[in-house]
Enzyme design. Structure first.
Site, PDB file in Angstrom:
ATOM      1  N   GLY A  72       1.947   1.592  -3.500  1.00 51.03           N
ATOM      2  CA  GLY A  72       0.770   1.912  -4.307  1.00 51.03           C
ATOM      3  C   GLY A  72       0.305   3.338  -4.124  1.00 51.03           C
ATOM      4  CG  ASP A  73      -0.137   6.938  -0.755  1.00 57.18           C
ATOM      5  OD1 ASP A  73      -1.278   7.393  -0.982  1.00 57.18           O
ATOM      6  OD2 ASP A  73       0.783   7.614  -0.256  1.00 57.18           O
ATOM      7  CB  ALA A  74       4.514   6.461  -3.905  1.00 57.85           C
ATOM      8  CB  ALA A 123      -0.945   0.000   1.200  1.00 62.72           C
TER       9      ALA A 123
END
Length: 134
Positions: A16-18, A13
């Site tokens: 994935g956030d970046a 995550a």
């Protein structure tokens, strides 16, 4: 580096956030937004937990089995969450980010782009739907 299966879903995550944040910023520029204040306002709309949960819900019917497993791991990951969002929504947002991290780590760029191409249509929907993951 460990395989994605050995990684904590919160680590997926994090990545994935970046990746999603970079896509959002690039996408907003491509849409013609230029003023920083407007870019920030629009970016918040894309990256908030509620929006990410809605996107995940819309993508779920088209996810492959392994992607569903990544989502389940991300949703069930134990961690802290902000007080301004309910825990269920936040966990679904984490699951969405885990899925993006999985795609990034496994080099599934086309799959990730397929998901990103659907985001504007999903954001255009009037109301969020109830989210259920197998």
């Amino acid at each position: 580096m460990r395989s994605w299966q050995e990684m904590n879903p919160l680590t997926l995550a994090y990545l994935g956030d970046a990746v999603y944040e970079l896509w959002v910023r690039t996408h907003l520029l491509e849409l013609g937004h230029e003023k920083v204040k407007e870019l920030h306002k629009q970016a918040i709309r894309y990256v908030c937990a509620g929006t990410q949960a809605r996107i995940l819900h819309a993508l779920l019917p088209d996810l492959e089995d392994v992607e569903q497993q990544v989502v389940l791991r991300g949703r069930n990951a134990k961690g802290s969450y902000p007080k301004n969002v309910d825990v269920v929504t936040y966990r679904h947002a984490t699951a969405f980010e885990s899925l993006i991290g999985y795609w990034q780590l496994t080099g599934q760029v086309q799959r990730m782009h397929w998901a990103f191409q659907q985001v504007d249509g999903i954001l255009g929907e009037e109301s969020p739907k109830e989210i259920s993951i197998k």
